[in-house]
Motif scaffolding. Sequence first.
Motif, short mmCIF file in Angstrom:
data_model
loop_
_atom_site.label_atom_id
_atom_site.label_comp_id
_atom_site.label_asym_id
_atom_site.label_seq_id
_atom_site.Cartn_x
_atom_site.Cartn_y
_atom_site.Cartn_z
N TYR A 167 -15.18 22.43 18.94
CA TYR A 167 -16.58 22.23 19.35
C TYR A 167 -16.80 20.86 19.99
CZ TYR A 167 -21.63 21.51 18.91
OH TYR A 167 -22.96 21.21 19.15
N THR A 168 -16.22 19.82 19.42
CA THR A 168 -16.52 18.45 19.87
C THR A 168 -15.55 17.91 20.91
OG1 THR A 168 -15.15 17.39 18.15
CG2 THR A 168 -17.46 17.91 17.59
N GLY A 169 -14.36 18.51 21.00
CA GLY A 169 -13.35 17.96 21.90
C GLY A 169 -12.50 16.88 21.27
N PHE A 170 -12.71 16.59 19.99
CA PHE A 170 -11.89 15.59 19.30
C PHE A 170 -10.45 16.09 19.28
CE2 PHE A 170 -10.20 12.90 16.03
CZ PHE A 170 -11.02 11.78 15.99
N PRO A 171 -9.48 15.24 19.67
CA PRO A 171 -8.08 15.71 19.73
C PRO A 171 -7.54 16.07 18.35
CG PRO A 171 -8.23 13.34 20.15
CD PRO A 171 -9.63 13.85 20.15
N PRO A 172 -7.06 17.29 18.16
CA PRO A 172 -6.62 17.73 16.83
C PRO A 172 -5.39 16.99 16.32
CG PRO A 172 -6.16 19.40 18.49
CD PRO A 172 -7.01 18.38 19.14
N ASP A 173 -4.60 16.37 17.21
CA ASP A 173 -3.46 15.61 16.74
C ASP A 173 -3.86 14.23 16.22
OD1 ASP A 173 -4.15 14.96 19.40
OD2 ASP A 173 -2.18 14.05 19.75
N CYS A 174 -5.14 13.89 16.37
CA CYS A 174 -5.66 12.61 15.89
C CYS A 174 -6.61 12.78 14.70
CB CYS A 174 -6.40 11.87 17.00
SG CYS A 174 -5.37 11.43 18.41
N LEU A 175 -6.80 14.02 14.26
CA LEU A 175 -7.73 14.28 13.16
C LEU A 175 -6.98 14.77 11.93
CD1 LEU A 175 -10.71 14.46 12.22
CD2 LEU A 175 -10.69 16.85 12.96
N PHE A 176 -7.34 14.19 10.79
CA PHE A 176 -6.76 14.56 9.50
C PHE A 176 -7.88 15.01 8.57
CE2 PHE A 176 -3.99 11.66 11.60
CZ PHE A 176 -2.70 12.00 11.24
N VAL A 177 -7.54 15.83 7.60
CA VAL A 177 -8.57 16.34 6.69
C VAL A 177 -8.26 15.91 5.26
CG1 VAL A 177 -9.35 18.27 8.09
CG2 VAL A 177 -7.36 18.57 6.62
N ASP A 178 -9.34 15.66 4.53
CA ASP A 178 -9.27 15.24 3.13
C ASP A 178 -10.26 16.12 2.36
OD1 ASP A 178 -9.40 13.98 0.64
OD2 ASP A 178 -9.15 11.99 1.49
N PRO A 179 -9.81 17.19 1.74
CA PRO A 179 -10.73 18.17 1.13
C PRO A 179 -11.60 17.62 0.01
CG PRO A 179 -8.54 19.11 1.41
CD PRO A 179 -8.41 17.65 1.67
N THR A 180 -11.14 16.58 -0.68
CA THR A 180 -11.89 16.07 -1.84
C THR A 180 -12.39 14.65 -1.64
OG1 THR A 180 -9.85 15.33 -2.91
CG2 THR A 180 -10.61 17.56 -3.41
N ALA A 181 -12.39 14.16 -0.41
CA ALA A 181 -12.90 12.81 -0.11
C ALA A 181 -12.20 11.72 -0.91
CB ALA A 181 -14.41 12.74 -0.33
N GLN A 182 -10.95 11.97 -1.29
CA GLN A 182 -10.23 11.00 -2.11
C GLN A 182 -10.04 9.67 -1.39
OE1 GLN A 182 -6.36 12.35 -3.34
NE2 GLN A 182 -5.96 10.58 -4.63
N LEU A 183 -9.72 9.72 -0.09
CA LEU A 183 -9.53 8.49 0.66
C LEU A 183 -10.83 7.71 0.79
CD1 LEU A 183 -7.72 6.61 2.29
CD2 LEU A 183 -8.14 8.04 4.30
N HIS A 184 -11.94 8.41 0.99
CA HIS A 184 -13.24 7.76 1.07
C HIS A 184 -13.52 6.98 -0.22
CE1 HIS A 184 -13.36 10.97 4.02
NE2 HIS A 184 -14.47 10.49 4.55
N GLN A 185 -13.19 7.60 -1.34
CA GLN A 185 -13.44 6.96 -2.63
C GLN A 185 -12.48 5.81 -2.88
OE1 GLN A 185 -13.37 10.36 -5.28
NE2 GLN A 185 -14.94 11.40 -4.07
#
Length: 258
Positions: free
Chosen positions: A84-102
């Motif tokens: 949807y946004t055009g953000f490059p998928p090879d530059c995006l990582f996912v964190d399902p539980t926001a552990q890194l944010h915390q």
Amino acid sequence: MNPHTILSQTERQRVSDGAFVPILNGCESSPRKLVLLLPQLGDFDSLEYAWWLQRDAKQLQAQGIAIRGVGIGDRKSGERFCGYTGFPPDCLFVDPTAQLHQTLNLYRGLSLKLPGLSPGVNAWLNLMLMCAGIGSPGTLGEVFRGYRGDRQAPQLIGDDEIIQAPPLPPLKGSLFGLAGGKGFQRPFELATLRLRNMGEVLTNWQTYVPNPAYLTQRGATFLFNAQGDLVYEHRDRAILGFAADMRNPLSFLTSEAK
């Protein structure tokens, strides 16, 4: 431990191929590294921030800035977000539980807990309160700015651009000129882009938000130089507060380059 060290040592799932690799993998030689800790990938802030990055993609590339994003969600959330946004998928990582944010001590948002309610329902209630400005300073003012326009902000929609933002009919960019001219953010211009984002998320809610428990978690922006020194940071304290200057969220890149 400083943010660069934490990010260098953290592995998360990469959206492009599903591999678990260090977040800063592949950008070690870049003169500057821009790392975005995004809230839920279906959050207003995540979608709007990605829009600004796409808008200025050529300038970012010309400056040699490597971009890495970490958003709350799973790989399917990330794939939808990138599509949807055009953000490059090879530059995006996912964190399902926001552990890194915390780990980075980012603002978790309003966290009232009503007895008898699930974490997801409590998160919903807290999110609604934050949208009303409670525990989220500046949110209402930023919402109103989207409707009234801002002569100190750039024009967002080209005159020949067609905007699809249901339930509104397709809108041509030149229509916003009737509200006051061009060359600046016209009334309703930003609000229309936000309406488009809202429609995208609501029609794909389960994909964007597989776990609603982290709806209120806020993000951050970190900019590092080639040596890994932190030269700029912004820690979000509100919904629609993903930048210090919401009129031009990437303006810090220009000032840091001087």
